[in-house]
Design an enzyme around this catalytic site. Structure first.
Site, PDB file in Angstrom:
ATOM      1  N   GLU A 122       1.806 -36.134  57.992  1.00 29.53           N
ATOM      2  CA  GLU A 122       2.698 -35.870  59.120  1.00 29.53           C
ATOM      3  C   GLU A 122       2.774 -37.107  60.017  1.00 29.53           C
ATOM      4  OE1 GLU A 122       1.643 -32.030  60.987  1.00 29.53           O
ATOM      5  OE2 GLU A 122       0.374 -31.718  59.214  1.00 29.53           O
ATOM      6  N   HIS A 125       6.862 -31.792  57.309  1.00 31.64           N
ATOM      7  CA  HIS A 125       5.648 -31.046  56.963  1.00 31.64           C
ATOM      8  C   HIS A 125       5.620 -30.668  55.477  1.00 31.64           C
ATOM      9  CE1 HIS A 125       2.205 -28.348  57.733  1.00 31.64           C
ATOM     10  NE2 HIS A 125       2.131 -28.921  58.928  1.00 31.64           N
ATOM     11  N   HIS A 162       3.837 -27.309  67.354  1.00 30.13           N
ATOM     12  CA  HIS A 162       5.046 -27.579  66.564  1.00 30.13           C
ATOM     13  C   HIS A 162       6.335 -27.085  67.234  1.00 30.13           C
ATOM     14  CE1 HIS A 162       2.584 -29.244  63.565  1.00 30.13           C
ATOM     15  NE2 HIS A 162       2.388 -28.209  62.790  1.00 30.13           N
ATOM     16  N   TYR A 173       4.167 -30.492  51.806  1.00 24.64           N
ATOM     17  CA  TYR A 173       2.868 -30.500  51.140  1.00 24.64           C
ATOM     18  C   TYR A 173       3.048 -31.090  49.739  1.00 24.64           C
ATOM     19  CZ  TYR A 173       1.198 -26.976  54.576  1.00 24.64           C
ATOM     20  OH  TYR A 173       0.848 -26.290  55.712  1.00 24.64           O
ATOM     21  N   ASN A 190       2.670 -30.985  66.306  1.00 27.48           N
ATOM     22  CA  ASN A 190       1.257 -30.712  66.535  1.00 27.48           C
ATOM     23  C   ASN A 190       1.047 -29.983  67.864  1.00 27.48           C
ATOM     24  OD1 ASN A 190      -1.842 -31.237  66.167  1.00 27.48           O
ATOM     25  ND2 ASN A 190      -0.800 -32.018  64.344  1.00 27.48           N
ATOM     26  N   ARG A 191      -0.186 -29.994  68.330  1.00 25.53           N
ATOM     27  CA  ARG A 191      -0.567 -29.147  69.460  1.00 25.53           C
ATOM     28  C   ARG A 191      -0.426 -29.862  70.801  1.00 25.53           C
ATOM     29  NH1 ARG A 191      -3.397 -27.695  65.060  1.00 25.53           N
ATOM     30  NH2 ARG A 191      -3.731 -25.468  64.713  1.00 25.53           N
TER      31      ARG A 191
END
Length: 332
Positions: free
Chosen positions: A299, A176, A106, A178, A80-81
């Site tokens: 996540e 990650h 990431h 989906y 993440n950020r």
């Protein structure tokens, strides 16, 4: 007995990229590649016994080399950020890659999703290994990472992360993938979702935490009972396309942190983790060759931007002390 089959090999930047299939005794299987330690297939049955791949994927290995959506890959060094692409540790400030405007996401330009891992087969498990040198992406420490995949006869996919560094450094690894339990390319917001979380992080329009930890109860972020996802999105009243939200695990219960079920196929997914929470991303920003909302990410990770908030949960490796974390996906 589980079997591992080598399906394909291609070259990328003079390195061997392989595709492996791990099949259990029921005939269900997963496929993974050492490029990004990535999951490319999870093939499990529906209620009628029909097998299909329930994760978003590309049709060729080569397409993963230019993937902008982190499809199925391992994320790190820090998921993440990280705001303003910097953090302070023991009074030292570290500047990171700015690969999301002024922020880092990431792991930066040298994220694990773009790495070719070494691999081996060990006790019916697939072990991906990588060395990340001191300073890569701006992070301190020479770091060794193992990502270990196993797939049981009960259709439980276990991912174990082992990390060790020679210097004090943050680590926050996740997967990650989906998921689309209907095994289609269509939006899957008609799935029912439950998240065992009493608290979540408030996020701003830049997908960064504000620092506030809010209660989920009686909000659009309350999934403590199964709800159809598309019924909850519009009451959120924010600028996000769907959910990109971090939920804090309720550690007082033995429940999975997240559960997903799709009525037509009858497939279910339960997510367990040793980490403090899960970021729910409903894929609202997917685009060609995919479409928005066609896959849902869980996540599991430490708090996003946790390095810049002292009251958030972060994972700091001490020198030469191995850290183990797990994510477990149970399919029914």
């Amino acid at each position: 007995m589980n079997t591992v089959t080598k399906l394909k090999t291609v070259l990328h930047q003079n390195k061997e990229v392989i595709l492996l299939r791990l099949t259990n005794s029921t005939g269900a299987y997963i496929e993974v590649t050492n490029y990004g330690a990535t999951i490319t297939a999870i093939v499990v049955p529906d209620k009628d016994g029909n097998y299909a791949n329930i994760v978003l994927h590309y049709d060729s290995l080569e397409e993963y080399f230019t993937d902008p959506y982190y499809i199925g890959c391992t994320i790190g060094r820090y998921a993440n950020r990280i705001s303003n692409a910097q953090f302070t540790l023991d009074k030292n400030t570290y500047s990171l890659d700015k690969n999301d405007g002024i922020h880092s996401i990431h792991g930066g330009f040298s994220g694990l999703n773009k790495k070719v891992f070494d691999y081996k087969i060990w006790k019916e498990k697939i072990v991906f290994s990588l060395f990340s040198p001191h300073g890569e992406g701006g992070f301190p420490g020479n770091l060794n990472i193992n990502v270990i995949y196993s797939f049981s006869n009960e259709n439980v996919l276990n991912i174990e992360y082992k990390s060790i560094s020679d210097k004090k450094t943050p680590i926050n690894l996740t997967n990650h993938t989906y998921f689309n339990l209907a095994a289609t390319k269509a939006p899957c917001l008609n799935c029912e979702l439950q998240i065992d979380a009493l608290m979540y992080l408030e996020m701003n329009d830049g997908f960064l935490p504000t620092g506030s930890i809010l209660e989920t109860t009686d909000s659009a972020f309350d999934f403590n009972h199964f709800k159809v996802i598309e019924d909850t999105i519009y009451p959120k009243k924010d600028a996000m396309k769907g959910y990109n939200t971090f939920f804090l695990q309720n550690k007082k219960t033995p429940k999975p942190i997240a559960s997903l079920r799709e009525k037509k196929s009858g497939r279910t997914l339960d997510v367990y983790t040793s980490m403090p929470g899960v970021l729910l991303y409903t894929g609202g920003y997917l685009s060609i060759p995919f479409i928005p909302f066609s896959g849902i990410c869980f996540e599991a990770q430490y708090h996003p931007d946790g390095l810049n908030y002292p009251h958030f949960d972060t994972c700091i490796l001490e020198p030469d002390v191995e850290r183990n974390d797990i994510i477990e996906y149970k399919f029914g």
